[in-house]
Design an enzyme around this catalytic site. Structure first.
Site, PDB file in Angstrom:
ATOM      1  N   HIS A 226       0.943  -1.144  -0.107  1.00 34.09           N
ATOM      2  CA  HIS A 226      -0.035   0.013   0.161  1.00 34.09           C
ATOM      3  C   HIS A 226       0.745   1.333  -0.033  1.00 34.09           C
ATOM      4  O   HIS A 226       0.512   2.447  -0.424  1.00 34.09           O
ATOM      5  CB  HIS A 226      -0.957  -0.127   1.093  1.00 34.09           C
ATOM      6  CG  HIS A 226      -2.474  -0.798   0.858  1.00 34.09           C
ATOM      7  ND1 HIS A 226      -2.276  -1.851   1.217  1.00 34.09           N
ATOM      8  CD2 HIS A 226      -3.440  -0.270   0.356  1.00 34.09           C
ATOM      9  CE1 HIS A 226      -3.631  -2.519   1.086  1.00 34.09           C
ATOM     10  NE2 HIS A 226      -4.055  -1.492   0.510  1.00 34.09           N
ATOM     11  N   GLY A 227       1.943   1.328   0.580  1.00 42.49           N
ATOM     12  CA  GLY A 227       2.826   2.561   0.565  1.00 42.49           C
ATOM     13  C   GLY A 227       4.329   2.307   1.220  1.00 42.49           C
ATOM     14  O   GLY A 227       4.496   0.960   1.753  1.00 42.49           O
TER      15      GLY A 227
END
Length: 496
Positions: free
Chosen positions: A327-328
């Site tokens: 996700h990041g």
């Protein structure tokens, strides 16, 4: 070109639907080329370099797929595994170049001056989702569940515009057969697709975008170290909790609706996740295709639950860590994945202890199920703080304010909105009614996909779509309001 934009809603999609119907009447065999051309045009609007990179990676993966499907390699099991490993490593390295390598090189440069700092590059639109889609395709070819069907079909599968930017994470087994029998959608599919498009747009523009300023104000204040009252912290956390819900739900509806208007059926991706009775149930409802990918392409290859409970829990925790990293690039995403992994472990252990016993039947009673939903939602609100914060310090500051601690001392709860919101960050006259509307939609109404696609449980037949004047007005009003207020803001999922 974004889904909630006039270019897409008033030009791209209407023209494509018209061309689709014209082509379907004359020669259905050309529909796949039309869809590929439209997807290439849609991708070019997101960035020509990103599109070329995606097509190049797709071509490389297709070559790997041909090698994996080679009948001469059937008995060379070790060689096929090595080939699959090379393909996976290549995709992961290219993905890491955009997601993690710049931040990692900058961090390492602090400790060793001789190491080069890799310049950051923005993640190409839809690249993360495309990598996961292609990895699942490669695994399917390796397991001989699917076979390569041509470069053009492969390109269409990867860049098909309804799901290319943010999912759903489709499987070739789902889309390949549909690409082979493209045709003229019926009036019912057009109407339902348009209805999903309208509801998704309304969720994005009328709900998610209006919650964003409150969430941003609170988290930006926390990032600057400004004091937050308990009410401000909770309202900020709740605003983001509902913002990401309706933002992602809105995108999913618009993707399914746009595809349905062309006769394509995408897999369900969102099933009232805030009504989940536990974290296990939540991940069966939230981003369902991502959960399916994690289960089939990571959790099961790691061993799943086949080697005892401790190994199962370790596999589950590692899977959620990978989910957070996907996700990041920040530490907050890693911690968010670890937190969800721990919550899943606790939920699995609790379910194992209660399985088959009287306590499990007691928990199925409506009051206790409602309590489980409330507890799960509480855990989600707390975890979304970590997901939204720019760094762990910001998350910790918000958490401390939520739970009545500021510099180690409880914050007094005073009467009156002005006293509860001393920072002037929020406008409660607008925010509180909006949060109340969101809560009613989340917990009292069925999913829009169930309403429009006829998947409701039958308990509220008046909420099932049918061609009527009432439904036409009910969809026209939010459509008009959304078009008037639309500002072309990107979906939150585009960041991932």
């Amino acid at each position: 070109m974004l889904f909630p934009s006039f270019a897409f809603l008033c030009l791209f999609l209407p023209v494509l639907v018209w061309l689709w119907r014209m082509t379907a009447v004359e020669d259905r065999d050309r529909l796949s080329m039309l869809l590929l051309a439209a997807s290439l045009l849609f991708g070019a609007f997101q960035g020509l370099e990103a599109l070329l990179l995606l097509l190049g990676l797709s071509l490389v993966n297709y070559v790997f797929g041909l090698l994996l499907a080679d009948e001469g390699r059937r008995r060379r099991r070790l060689g096929r595994r090595a080939l699959l490993g090379m393909a996976v490593l290549l995709n992961v390295l290219v993905w890491c170049r955009f997601r993690h390598l710049p931040a990692l090189s900058a961090w390492l440069a602090q400790w060793q001056d001789v190491l080069p700092v890799i310049s950051p590059a923005p993640m190409p639109a839809g690249f993360s989702f495309a990598v996961l889609i292609q990895l699942a395709w490669l695994l399917g070819v390796h397991q001989r569940r699917i076979r390569p069907e041509g470069v053009m079909r492969q390109a269409l599968f990867v860049i098909c515009f309804p799901y290319a930017l943010s999912g759903p994470l489709v499987r070739y087994e789902e889309m390949g057969p549909q690409f082979g029998r493209l045709g003229l959608p019926g009036a019912g599919d057009l109407a339902r697709g348009l209805g999903l498009l309208v509801l998704g747009l309304a969720k994005k523009v009328l709900l998610a975008d209006n919650l964003a300023p409150a969430a941003d104000a609170v988290f930006q204040a926390a990032a600057q170290g400004l004091p937050l009252s308990t009410a401000e912290a909770w309202l900020g956390a709740l605003s983001y909790t509902f913002q990401i819900y309706f933002d992602f739900s809105g995108y999913t509806d618009m993707a399914l609706g746009a595809a349905l208007m062309l006769g394509l059926r995408l897999p369900e991706n969102f099933a009232a996740p805030y009504r989940a009775t536990g974290m296990v149930d939540f991940w069966r409802r939230w981003h369902m295709t991502l959960g399916r990918w994690l289960h089939d392409c990571l959790y099961q290859p790691l061993g799943g639950s086949r080697h005892g409970r401790p190994r199962q829990y370790a596999n589950l925790l590692l899977t959620m860590l990978v989910c957070g990293i996907w996700h990041g690039a920040g530490l907050t995403f890693v911690l968010w994945g670890a937190l969800h992994g721990l919550l899943l472990l606790v939920n699995h252990a609790f379910r194992h202890l209660l399985r088959g016993g009287p306590a499990g039947r007691v928990l199925d009673l409506p009051p206790l199920r409602a309590l489980c939903v409330l507890l799960t939602f509480f855990c989600l609100v707390v975890s979304w703080v970590l997901f939204r914060a720019d760094d762990p310090g910001t998350a910790l500051h918000v958490w401390r304010s939520m739970f009545l601690w500021s510099d180690g001392h409880p914050l007094p709860l005073q009467e009156g909105l002005a006293a509860l919101l001393p920072g002037g960050l929020l406008e409660p006259q607008l925010l509180l009614p909006l949060l109340a509307v969101c809560a009613v939609i989340v917990w009292c109404l069925p999913c829009s996909q169930h309403v429009l696609l006829g998947r409701a449980d039958g308990s509220r037949p008046w909420l099932v779509w049918r061609p009527s004047l009432v439904w036409a007005v009910a969809l026209a009003l939010p459509a008009l309001a959304s078009l008037l207020l639309m500002q072309g803001q990107a979906f939150l999922s585009f960041r991932f």
